[in-house]
Scaffold this active site. Sequence first.
Site, PDB file in Angstrom:
ATOM      1  CB  SER A 112      -0.792  -0.117   1.155  1.00 51.95           C
ATOM      2  OG  SER A 112      -1.532   1.127   1.599  1.00 51.95           O
ATOM      3  CE1 TYR A 133      -6.587   4.997  -2.374  1.00 47.17           C
ATOM      4  CE2 TYR A 133      -4.762   4.423  -1.081  1.00 47.17           C
ATOM      5  CZ  TYR A 133      -5.811   4.314  -1.293  1.00 47.17           C
ATOM      6  OH  TYR A 133      -6.731   3.565  -0.570  1.00 47.17           O
ATOM      7  CB  THR A 141      -6.770   2.429  -5.082  1.00 41.78           C
ATOM      8  OG1 THR A 141      -6.196   1.325  -4.823  1.00 41.78           O
ATOM      9  CG2 THR A 141      -8.180   2.594  -4.373  1.00 41.78           C
ATOM     10  CE  LYS A 185      -7.690  -3.387  -3.875  1.00 39.34           C
ATOM     11  NZ  LYS A 185      -8.554  -2.436  -2.936  1.00 39.34           N
ATOM     12  CG  HIS A 210     -11.441   0.476  -0.850  1.00 43.27           C
ATOM     13  ND1 HIS A 210     -10.984   1.149  -1.659  1.00 43.27           N
ATOM     14  CD2 HIS A 210     -10.992   0.682   0.296  1.00 43.27           C
ATOM     15  CE1 HIS A 210     -10.067   1.849  -1.300  1.00 43.27           C
ATOM     16  NE2 HIS A 210      -9.903   1.443   0.053  1.00 43.27           N
TER      17      HIS A 210
END
Length: 386
Positions: free
Chosen positions: A134, A162, A188, A262, A286
């Site tokens: 992440s 992100y 994402t 995603k 999510h």
Amino acid sequence: MTALIGPDTTDPRSAADRQHRPIASALPQGLVSLLDHEQHAHTLLPEAVWAYFNGGAADETTLRANAQAWQTLELLPRVLRPLAGGHTRVQLLGRTLAHPILVAPMAHQGLAHPHGEHATALAAAALGAGLVVSTQASTRLEDVAHSYLPDADRGPLWFQLYIQPDRGLTCELVQRAEAAGYEALVLTVDAPVQGARDRERRAGFVLPAQVSAANLTSMPVPTQALLQPGQSALFDGLLAHAPTWDDVAWLRSITHLPVLLKGITHPADAVEAVRCGAAGIIASNHGGRTLDTIPATARLLPRVVQVVQGDVPVLVDGGIRRGTDVLKAMALGASAVLVGRPILHGLTNAGATGVAHVIRLLRDELEMAMALTGCRTLADAHLTLA
């Protein structure tokens, strides 16, 4: 001791114990399923942290539906089929994986265990599971790669991204991921704003001082947008920099790595993702943490697979708790699955040992389910659904 953790009477592990826990420890007795891991982890974590890890958006309808939908699907076994020499191997983005189980990107794993993503990486590599790290990891992406990449039997290493309001910072993250040896980017796309996480808010969750997003230390402190009367703090402020399809094209232009998207749930978005050159799609809601009442991913997956028509691989996450769930996902057309919260439960319970045990349980259960439904390989998975 931070206000989040509270006094020792609410947390059976003392501050010193948490700080000096080994990266891998003995597995507690009696853990034979992912549900066992979940229940034991709940006894170890402060309630606010539990709410952060396990809560969902609003009334948590989607959170519950994700797991229930896999359970509702029924398997119809075939018998007396040749099974000798069977295996769980799959092909994904030009690589052969030992099995189709990947670790989903999850933020702030340092809340579960002091070694956080470092322990998860060691376990995932040893078990041949792909790892998606992440952006909001509590460990630097370079350090996670250092723990994961040396294992000869590891799966793929991907970096979840992100897009930041500052494109320079996004470029920096991409360049760091490339230099560290990451093999794909996972963008994402379903969280331009955080969902209404009521359970978190009721529990008063805040990040403790010792846990932070280690990859975003150079991010500038956001400034309050100057709004005119009648303007929305959300739409005219925060969302002024929300990513669009143009940003997907821009991201592809600044990296040589394949980009997966995603958070695709609508078939039309799946078509657009392929048109924009996405190397893969992750059908995901999510984990039920953003918009409540989205359909379960087991229901969304076939629609996405149908419109993509094999042009790119489609992966799925959300509610995977058994090896039978993995088999059902493959039967519905998934190329692989991502597992999130159970990894955090294993990490909480026994560090790297706990994560390895969760992955091992899923793979063992997958092999048993294949054998009991007459599947020699996962190419036969489509034969298993009733």
